[in-house]
Enzyme design. Structure first.
Site, PDB file in Angstrom:
ATOM      1  CB  ILE A  66     -32.874  61.965  63.357  1.00  0.00           C
ATOM      2  CG1 ILE A  66     -32.715  60.998  64.218  1.00  0.00           C
ATOM      3  CG2 ILE A  66     -33.551  63.347  64.179  1.00  0.00           C
ATOM      4  CD1 ILE A  66     -31.721  60.808  65.192  1.00  0.00           C
ATOM      5  CG  ASN A  67     -37.051  64.766  64.284  1.00  0.00           C
ATOM      6  OD1 ASN A  67     -36.676  65.795  63.947  1.00  0.00           O
ATOM      7  ND2 ASN A  67     -37.052  64.161  65.515  1.00  0.00           N
ATOM      8  CG  HIS A 120     -33.917  68.666  61.741  1.00  0.00           C
ATOM      9  ND1 HIS A 120     -33.789  69.686  60.625  1.00  0.00           N
ATOM     10  CD2 HIS A 120     -34.051  69.510  62.876  1.00  0.00           C
ATOM     11  CE1 HIS A 120     -33.725  70.836  61.080  1.00  0.00           C
ATOM     12  NE2 HIS A 120     -33.886  71.062  62.196  1.00  0.00           N
ATOM     13  NE  ARG A 129     -31.924  84.818  57.844  1.00  0.00           N
ATOM     14  CZ  ARG A 129     -31.756  83.652  58.358  1.00  0.00           C
ATOM     15  NH1 ARG A 129     -32.519  82.782  58.210  1.00  0.00           N
ATOM     16  NH2 ARG A 129     -30.484  83.369  59.146  1.00  0.00           N
ATOM     17  NE  ARG A 136     -42.900  74.548  61.117  1.00  0.00           N
ATOM     18  CZ  ARG A 136     -42.883  74.138  62.447  1.00  0.00           C
ATOM     19  NH1 ARG A 136     -44.132  73.882  62.912  1.00  0.00           N
ATOM     20  NH2 ARG A 136     -42.062  74.379  63.141  1.00  0.00           N
ATOM     21  CG  ASP A 140     -32.673  66.061  55.341  1.00  0.00           C
ATOM     22  OD1 ASP A 140     -33.852  66.284  55.856  1.00  0.00           O
ATOM     23  OD2 ASP A 140     -31.812  66.762  56.130  1.00  0.00           O
ATOM     24  CG  ASP A 194     -38.071  91.317  55.109  1.00  0.00           C
ATOM     25  OD1 ASP A 194     -38.779  90.231  55.227  1.00  0.00           O
ATOM     26  OD2 ASP A 194     -38.085  91.900  56.026  1.00  0.00           O
ATOM     27  CE  LYS A 231     -41.920  86.733  58.299  1.00  0.00           C
ATOM     28  NZ  LYS A 231     -41.879  86.718  59.680  1.00  0.00           N
ATOM     29  NE  ARG A 270     -48.393  82.096  57.359  1.00  0.00           N
ATOM     30  CZ  ARG A 270     -48.692  80.704  57.692  1.00  0.00           C
ATOM     31  NH1 ARG A 270     -49.459  80.174  57.665  1.00  0.00           N
ATOM     32  NH2 ARG A 270     -47.215  80.448  58.176  1.00  0.00           N
TER      33      ARG A 270
END
Length: 376
Positions: free
Chosen positions: A138-139, A136, A37, A95, A166, A70, A72, A101
């Protein structure tokens, strides 16, 4: 010629999993174009600083090219279309649904380039009830059950240092599946969409506990498994000077030597009788002397016992120097250098050991690579 010479990667990923995967591809000869970006990705701001960028960013992104755009903006797709048409691999870490999109979903990419391979790295995959859930490392370790093997009720919970999900659940499977997809494309002439879920990859590391649970109907808790503290033959033991001895004397021949050197009571050497008593006795013996004592007493006996090294000691280890693990460097444009991330790639496929990877500035290659699509 390196095995991936002539392969082009468009890398939309950020932070660790995707950039590490594309770094490994670059190490094998691929041209990696990092899509950032305006202002650059978040990792450029991670401490500590390294010249005008950051050390973590430099260690993962040296040797790549950078485009700042960018996504978008209305003209973004038109600007990227010529690059997509020539790309072999598109790597992304948004995601599920974000690339579509932006007009960069697999069907849109395939319409431009039928041979393109899209590799999507997410926490839980492109589909399923948790597909849109944030997380992340740990999750993902927590969700997979892996962390349960390192936590005991009422005891301080250790934070595992390896970013297993990761790296081993994201970057490594991405690299592996990209290579498989390239081979499949050789056979079929067509690209594909790879769905890499980091939580799925974390499950691989719970293999022993999962096998035990499936066979016996009881899944091991922390401190109960053979490789998670249940056996005195495979543990970390504190020394008298606050360091640790890593004991991996699983096989009987190693255990016999270990017991002899530390002076364990012969009655306790059959650790199947009372593993807890044996473990406590070993812990008391190891705690009575320094790490240096055990290094000199045990390491020459070749019985799978090693004093836990600090990172500074690891960088000075003659074995790693012999293997040239820290030979390659990343260079910031001010001339500063630091060792590059150590990559698990056979020397015959890697760049020359004296290679210095240049760290790109944000959008450094815009003028060279971003040209409007000549087609209307």
């Amino acid at each position: 010629m390196q095995p991936l010479s002539g392969i082009t990667v468009l890398d939309f990923s950020t932070l660790l999993p995707g950039p590490l995967a594309s770094l490994m591809l670059a190490e094998c000869g691929a041209t990696v174009i990092k899509i950032e970006r305006p202002g650059g990705e978040d990792m450029r701001g991670f401490p500590p600083a390294f010249g005008e960028t950051s050390a973590p960013f430099a260690s993962l992104n040296g040797g790549k090219k950078s485009i700042a755009i960018d996504l978008k903006q209305p003209d973004a797709l038109a600007l990227l279309k010529p690059l997509i048409a020539e790309a072999d691999i598109v790597l992304e870490q948004f995601r599920p649904g974000v690339m579509a999109r932006l007009g960069l979903g697999f069907e849109a990419l395939r319409a431009i380039n039928p041979r393109v391979i899209l590799c999507s790295i997410t926490g839980y995959g492109q589909t399923g009830p948790r597909a849109q859930e944030a997380g992340h490392d740990i999750n993902y370790q927590a969700r997979s059950g892996l962390l349960s093997l390192a936590t005991k009720p009422g005891a301080p919970a250790p934070l595992p240092p390896p970013l297993v999900a990761d790296i081993a659940g994201g970057a490594m499977p991405a690299m592996l599946n990209i290579l498989l997809a390239l081979r499949q494309r050789d056979l079929t002439g067509e690209g594909c969409h790879l769905d890499i879920a980091m939580a799925d990859g974390a499950l691989t590391f719970a293999w022993y506990g999962l096998a035990e649970g499936a066979a016996t109907g009881t899944y091991p808790l922390s401190g109960q498994g053979l490789l998670t503290g249940g056996s005195p033959r495979y543990r970390l033991y504190a020394t008298s000077d606050g360091r640790f001895l890593a004991v991996g004397a699983l096989e009987q021949k190693f255990w016999d030597v270990f017991c002899q050197v530390v002076g364990l009571d012969p009655v306790l050497r059959d650790d199947c009788r009372n593993p807890e008593a044996t473990g406590k006795a070993v812990a008391d013996l190891i705690a009575a002397k320094s790490a240096q004592h055990w290094r000199e007493a045990l390491e020459p006996r070749d019985c799978c016992c090693t004093v836990v090294a600090g990172l500074a000691e690891a960088t000075a280890d003659p074995q790693f120097a012999w293997r040239q693990n820290f030979a390659q460097q990343s260079q910031e444009r001010g001339g500063m250098r630091l060792p590059s991330t150590v990559l698990p790639i056979a020397p015959m496929f890697r760049a020359a050991s004296e290679t210095c990877r240049q760290v790109p500035t944000v959008g450094q290659h815009n003028a060279d690579l971003l040209k409007p699509d000549p087609e209307p």
